[in-house]
Design a protein around this motif. Structure first.
Motif, short mmCIF file in Angstrom:
data_model
loop_
_atom_site.label_atom_id
_atom_site.label_comp_id
_atom_site.label_asym_id
_atom_site.label_seq_id
_atom_site.Cartn_x
_atom_site.Cartn_y
_atom_site.Cartn_z
N CYS A 33 -42.58 18.13 6.79
CA CYS A 33 -41.98 17.16 7.70
C CYS A 33 -42.31 15.73 7.31
CB CYS A 33 -42.42 17.44 9.14
SG CYS A 33 -41.63 18.90 9.85
N VAL A 34 -43.55 15.48 6.92
CA VAL A 34 -43.94 14.12 6.51
C VAL A 34 -43.18 13.70 5.26
CG1 VAL A 34 -45.84 12.74 5.57
CG2 VAL A 34 -46.20 14.09 7.63
N LEU A 35 -43.10 14.57 4.26
CA LEU A 35 -42.36 14.23 3.05
C LEU A 35 -40.87 14.05 3.35
CD1 LEU A 35 -44.10 16.45 0.36
CD2 LEU A 35 -44.20 13.96 0.59
N SER A 36 -40.35 14.83 4.28
CA SER A 36 -38.96 14.68 4.66
C SER A 36 -38.70 13.31 5.29
CB SER A 36 -38.58 15.79 5.65
OG SER A 36 -37.31 15.55 6.18
N ARG B 196 -35.12 23.01 -2.72
CA ARG B 196 -35.55 24.19 -1.96
C ARG B 196 -36.37 23.76 -0.75
NH1 ARG B 196 -38.49 29.56 -4.49
NH2 ARG B 196 -38.52 30.71 -2.53
N GLY B 197 -37.22 22.75 -0.91
CA GLY B 197 -38.00 22.23 0.21
C GLY B 197 -37.11 21.64 1.29
N GLU B 198 -36.08 20.93 0.86
CA GLU B 198 -35.12 20.36 1.82
C GLU B 198 -34.42 21.47 2.60
OE1 GLU B 198 -34.17 17.17 2.57
OE2 GLU B 198 -35.37 16.09 1.08
N SER B 199 -34.20 22.61 1.96
CA SER B 199 -33.49 23.71 2.62
C SER B 199 -34.28 24.32 3.77
CB SER B 199 -33.11 24.79 1.60
OG SER B 199 -34.25 25.55 1.22
N VAL B 200 -35.58 24.08 3.82
CA VAL B 200 -36.44 24.61 4.88
C VAL B 200 -36.34 23.75 6.15
CG1 VAL B 200 -38.85 25.05 5.52
CG2 VAL B 200 -38.03 25.68 3.26
N LEU B 201 -35.94 22.50 5.99
CA LEU B 201 -35.96 21.56 7.11
C LEU B 201 -35.17 22.01 8.33
CD1 LEU B 201 -35.89 18.21 5.13
CD2 LEU B 201 -37.87 19.38 6.15
N PRO B 202 -33.96 22.56 8.19
CA PRO B 202 -33.25 23.01 9.40
C PRO B 202 -34.02 24.07 10.19
CG PRO B 202 -31.73 22.88 7.56
CD PRO B 202 -33.12 22.67 7.00
N CYS C 91 -35.51 15.98 13.21
CA CYS C 91 -34.85 16.83 14.19
C CYS C 91 -34.40 16.03 15.40
CB CYS C 91 -35.74 17.99 14.60
SG CYS C 91 -37.16 17.53 15.60
N GLY C 92 -34.93 14.84 15.57
CA GLY C 92 -34.51 14.00 16.68
C GLY C 92 -35.11 14.40 18.00
N TYR C 93 -36.01 15.35 18.00
CA TYR C 93 -36.63 15.76 19.26
C TYR C 93 -37.58 14.68 19.75
CZ TYR C 93 -39.63 17.91 22.64
OH TYR C 93 -40.33 18.14 23.78
N ARG C 94 -37.41 14.30 20.98
CA ARG C 94 -38.32 13.34 21.61
C ARG C 94 -38.89 14.02 22.84
NH1 ARG C 94 -37.39 8.11 19.66
NH2 ARG C 94 -35.47 7.92 18.52
#
Length: 126
Positions: free
Chosen positions: A29-32, A86-92, A119-122
């Protein structure tokens, strides 16, 4: 202790072994959110992680081809980390977990964690 591949019985177990746990998902998440980071900047963003734990988690994420380590032949040496495709594919998947947890749990994040920008979660104020 990580499971050996022959001890993993289903794709869910494999997925949780690859990106599960406290630190691996946070590193992703931090790298994303931050993009390319040097080790020291990544550690600073992670907060209360030790060098040994961060190094071990990064090594596993690199072995699973989720994070790329790029070193530059400079003085002083420069090493940067970023997500692979591949790392980006885990984000969803991580975004869905974050949204699910936010929907069913009420957390007081004040001062402990910045909301996930991907994810935009607040969190709802208590």
């Amino acid at each position: 202790m990580p499971k050996t591949k022959q001890n993993i019985r289903c794709p869910l177990e494999h997925g949780l072994e690859v990106f599960g746990g406290k630190w691996k998902s946070r590193i992703l998440c931090v790298l994303s959110a931050m993009g390319v980071l040097r080790y020291s900047a990544l550690r600073r963003e992670m907060g209360n992680i030790t060098d040994a734990v961060l190094s071990a988690a990064l090594k596993e994420l690199m072995e699973d081809q989720l994070v790329l380590r790029q070193s530059y032949d400079e003085i002083p040496p420069r090493v940067e980390y970023r997500l692979t495709e591949r790392g980006e594919s885990v984000l969803p998947i991580l975004q869905s977990i974050c949204q699910w947890a936010g929907q069913y749990e009420k957390f007081d994040y004040s001062g402990t964690m910045i909301h996930c920008k991907k994810c935009g979660y607040r969190p709802t104020p208590l």
